[in-house]
Design an enzyme around this catalytic site. Structure first.
Site, mmCIF file in Angstrom:
data_model
loop_
_atom_site.group_PDB
_atom_site.id
_atom_site.type_symbol
_atom_site.label_atom_id
_atom_site.label_comp_id
_atom_site.label_asym_id
_atom_site.label_seq_id
_atom_site.Cartn_x
_atom_site.Cartn_y
_atom_site.Cartn_z
ATOM 1 N N ALA A 64 0.850 -1.060 -0.071
ATOM 2 C CA ALA A 64 -0.051 -0.058 0.069
ATOM 3 C C ALA A 64 0.788 1.304 -0.041
ATOM 4 O O ALA A 64 1.813 1.295 0.523
ATOM 5 C CB ALA A 64 -0.835 -0.102 1.257
ATOM 6 N N GLY A 107 0.733 -4.918 1.190
ATOM 7 C CA GLY A 107 -0.659 -5.171 0.326
ATOM 8 C C GLY A 107 -0.345 -5.728 -0.989
ATOM 9 O O GLY A 107 -1.264 -6.350 -1.498
ATOM 10 N N GLU A 110 -0.426 -9.432 -0.140
ATOM 11 C CA GLU A 110 -1.960 -9.604 0.210
ATOM 12 C C GLU A 110 -2.915 -9.964 -1.132
ATOM 13 O O GLU A 110 -3.562 -10.766 -1.064
ATOM 14 C CB GLU A 110 -2.310 -8.866 1.180
ATOM 15 C CG GLU A 110 -1.722 -8.687 2.687
ATOM 16 C CD GLU A 110 -2.350 -7.576 3.600
ATOM 17 O OE1 GLU A 110 -2.048 -6.385 3.052
ATOM 18 O OE2 GLU A 110 -2.673 -8.080 4.479
ATOM 19 N N GLU A 130 4.800 -4.685 7.558
ATOM 20 C CA GLU A 130 3.713 -3.654 8.116
ATOM 21 C C GLU A 130 4.127 -3.243 9.508
ATOM 22 O O GLU A 130 4.322 -2.327 9.896
ATOM 23 C CB GLU A 130 2.313 -3.942 8.026
ATOM 24 C CG GLU A 130 1.738 -3.906 6.802
ATOM 25 C CD GLU A 130 1.885 -5.292 6.041
ATOM 26 O OE1 GLU A 130 2.548 -6.040 6.222
ATOM 27 O OE2 GLU A 130 0.997 -5.730 4.948
HETATM 28 C C1 HXC Z 1 5.042 4.440 -1.031
HETATM 29 C C2 HXC Z 1 7.064 3.629 -1.633
HETATM 30 C C3 HXC Z 1 6.633 2.171 -1.091
HETATM 31 C C4 HXC Z 1 5.328 2.282 -0.541
HETATM 32 C C5 HXC Z 1 8.640 2.043 -2.084
HETATM 33 N N1 HXC Z 1 8.194 3.190 -2.287
HETATM 34 N N2 HXC Z 1 7.638 1.445 -1.427
HETATM 35 N N3 HXC Z 1 6.133 4.742 -1.641
HETATM 36 N N4 HXC Z 1 4.547 3.305 -0.579
HETATM 37 N N5 HXC Z 1 5.050 0.939 -0.104
HETATM 38 C C6 HXC Z 1 8.898 4.293 -2.824
HETATM 39 C C7 HXC Z 1 10.304 4.845 -1.882
HETATM 40 O O1 HXC Z 1 9.574 5.674 -1.163
HETATM 41 C C8 HXC Z 1 11.192 5.387 -3.166
HETATM 42 O O2 HXC Z 1 10.510 6.790 -3.424
HETATM 43 C C9 HXC Z 1 10.929 4.504 -4.429
HETATM 44 O O3 HXC Z 1 9.748 3.648 -4.011
HETATM 45 C C10 HXC Z 1 12.011 3.488 -4.623
HETATM 46 O O4 HXC Z 1 11.930 2.773 -3.072
HETATM 47 P P1 HXC Z 1 13.555 2.675 -2.227
HETATM 48 O O5 HXC Z 1 12.986 2.608 -0.914
HETATM 49 O O6 HXC Z 1 14.267 3.811 -2.835
HETATM 50 O O7 HXC Z 1 14.225 1.253 -2.937
HETATM 51 P P2 HXC Z 1 14.786 0.180 -2.452
HETATM 52 O O8 HXC Z 1 15.988 0.773 -1.446
HETATM 53 O O9 HXC Z 1 15.189 -0.705 -3.534
HETATM 54 O O10 HXC Z 1 13.988 -0.554 -1.482
HETATM 55 C C11 HXC Z 1 12.823 -1.057 -1.724
HETATM 56 C C12 HXC Z 1 11.883 -1.627 -0.689
HETATM 57 C C13 HXC Z 1 11.582 -0.258 0.243
HETATM 58 C C14 HXC Z 1 12.585 -2.560 0.132
HETATM 59 C C15 HXC Z 1 10.696 -2.199 -1.243
HETATM 60 O O11 HXC Z 1 11.104 0.725 -0.648
HETATM 61 C C16 HXC Z 1 10.513 -0.550 1.053
HETATM 62 O O12 HXC Z 1 10.706 -1.028 2.424
HETATM 63 N N6 HXC Z 1 9.344 -0.030 1.043
HETATM 64 C C17 HXC Z 1 8.136 -0.149 1.777
HETATM 65 C C18 HXC Z 1 7.612 -1.486 1.864
HETATM 66 C C19 HXC Z 1 6.366 -1.566 3.050
HETATM 67 O O13 HXC Z 1 6.520 -1.398 4.215
HETATM 68 N N7 HXC Z 1 5.346 -2.141 2.387
HETATM 69 C C20 HXC Z 1 4.138 -2.350 3.155
HETATM 70 C C21 HXC Z 1 3.259 -0.717 3.302
HETATM 71 S S1 HXC Z 1 2.020 -1.210 4.185
HETATM 72 P P3 HXC Z 1 11.719 7.963 -3.611
HETATM 73 O O14 HXC Z 1 10.746 9.213 -4.047
HETATM 74 O O15 HXC Z 1 12.467 8.021 -2.414
HETATM 75 O O16 HXC Z 1 12.479 7.768 -4.836
HETATM 76 C C22 HXC Z 1 0.739 -2.114 3.615
HETATM 77 C C23 HXC Z 1 -0.500 -2.431 4.167
HETATM 78 C C24 HXC Z 1 -1.376 -2.901 3.470
HETATM 79 O O17 HXC Z 1 1.131 -2.523 2.507
HETATM 80 C C25 HXC Z 1 -2.793 -3.185 4.432
HETATM 81 C C26 HXC Z 1 -3.873 -2.617 3.764
HETATM 82 C C27 HXC Z 1 -3.744 -2.329 2.232
#
Ligand code: HXC
Length: 256
Positions: A64, A107, A110, A130
């Site tokens: 998400a 997400g 999921e 998460e």
């Molecule tokens: C918004 C995101 C994102 C996300 C990555 N980006 N994941 N933006 N939401 N979930 C963005 C980063 O901010 C970054 O933007 C760009 O994508 C590239 O990511 P990087 O972090 O620079 O890349 P990398 O170092 O390769 O790391 C990749 C990664 C990391 C491991 C996937 O981005 C990460 O940990 N992302 C979050 C994953 C996460 O926590 N997902 C769960 C979300 S909560 P910029 O602008 O800086 O270039 C969820 C809840 C669902 O899903 C339940 C209800 C629907």
């Protein structure tokens, strides 16, 4: 028509691709609305018999959209009920395949688990991270991951947010198979075409019956399956399939 999604058809297969490469296909409400719309259109289109969802080689989806989500209030989320979209692949009558490469997180994971089959590339990485941002999986992760890989490992993954690679995902039964990155999409499409060539009513019932496993006790599930089996004997495709087998010819499915 769709922002951040590429929606196409390839013969009887409907294909939906996430297209937000800059944020690793993070799922915001716009993407999920588009996905819901595309799935509904494929559901209503009698020429479509199987659906495929994929992202890029680098990311199926990183989950998400945290940026879009971070300021949301509980009441806003409740009103919009945007998480309901995640369950749509399950409730489709047509099979939905997820072709997963790279990050498949939160997400994104999921959503893949809500699909009927997951084909993974060797680079696929699955996680429910998460906990690292102060929440829990909210779109089925705490329910579907333990059913897919067992309680202990699911609990470990959900409580730590750690990643699970493609080989382990295959070993534990989360995915059907792992394919080299350069071939995963072609392989998933070939599978979709194969499923699309089967008798549609029987395919719909088979999907329903397998999904019953997760919702009913064994006796109830067996009863449900038996009724679906009996019901298929009222279809053209049952008669055609059996006649064709006995006549040693190829069946022609009508979906009736
Ligand atoms: C918004 C995101 C994102 C996300 C990555 N980006 N994941 N933006 N939401 N979930 C963005 C980063 O901010 C970054 O933007 C760009 O994508 C590239 O990511 P990087 O972090 O620079 O890349 P990398 O170092 O390769 O790391 C990749 C990664 C990391 C491991 C996937 O981005 C990460 O940990 N992302 C979050 C994953 C996460 O926590 N997902 C769960 C979300 S909560 P910029 O602008 O800086 O270039 C969820 C809840 C669902 O899903 C339940 C209800 C629907």
């Amino acid at each position: 028509m769709y922002e951040n999604l590429i929606v196409t058809t390839e013969d009887a297969v409907g294909v939906i691709q996430f297209n937000r490469p800059k944020v690793l296909n993070a799922l915001n409400s716009q993407v999920m609305r588009g996905l819901t719309h595309a799935l509904a259109a494929f559901e209503a289109d009698a020429t479509i018999r199987c659906v495929l969802i994929h992202g890029s080689e680098r990311a199926f989806s990183a989950g998400a959209d945290i940026d879009a989500m971070q300021a949301a209030t509980p009441v806003e989320m409740l009103r919009e009920n945007w998480i309901a979209a995640w369950d749509r692949p399950r409730t489709m009558t047509k099979p939905v395949i997820a072709a997963v490469s790279g990050y498949c997180l939160g997400g994104g994971c999921e959503l893949a688990m809500a699909c009927d089959i997951i084909i993974a590339s060797e680079s696929a990485q699955f996680a429910q991270p998460e906990i690292g941002i102060g929440v829990i999986p909210g779109a089925g992760g705490t329910q579907r991951l333990p059913r897919a890989i067992g309680k202990s490992r699911a609990m470990e993954l959900i409580l730590t947010g750690k990643f699970m690679g493609a080989a382990e995902a295959e070993r534990r039964g989360l995915v059907s198979r792992v394919v080299p990155v350069e071939a995963y999409l072609a392989e998933a499409k070939a599978l979709a075409r194969d499923i699309a060539s089967k008798p549609p009513v029987a395919i719909q019932f088979a999907k329903e019956c397998v999904n019953k496993v997760f919702e009913t006790a064994l006796g109830e599930g067996l009863d449900y399956e038996r009724r679906m089996f009996y019901f298929l004997f009222s279809t053209h495709d049952q008669r055609e399939g059996m006649e064709a087998f006995l006549a040693k010819r190829k069946p022609e499915w009508k979906g009736q």
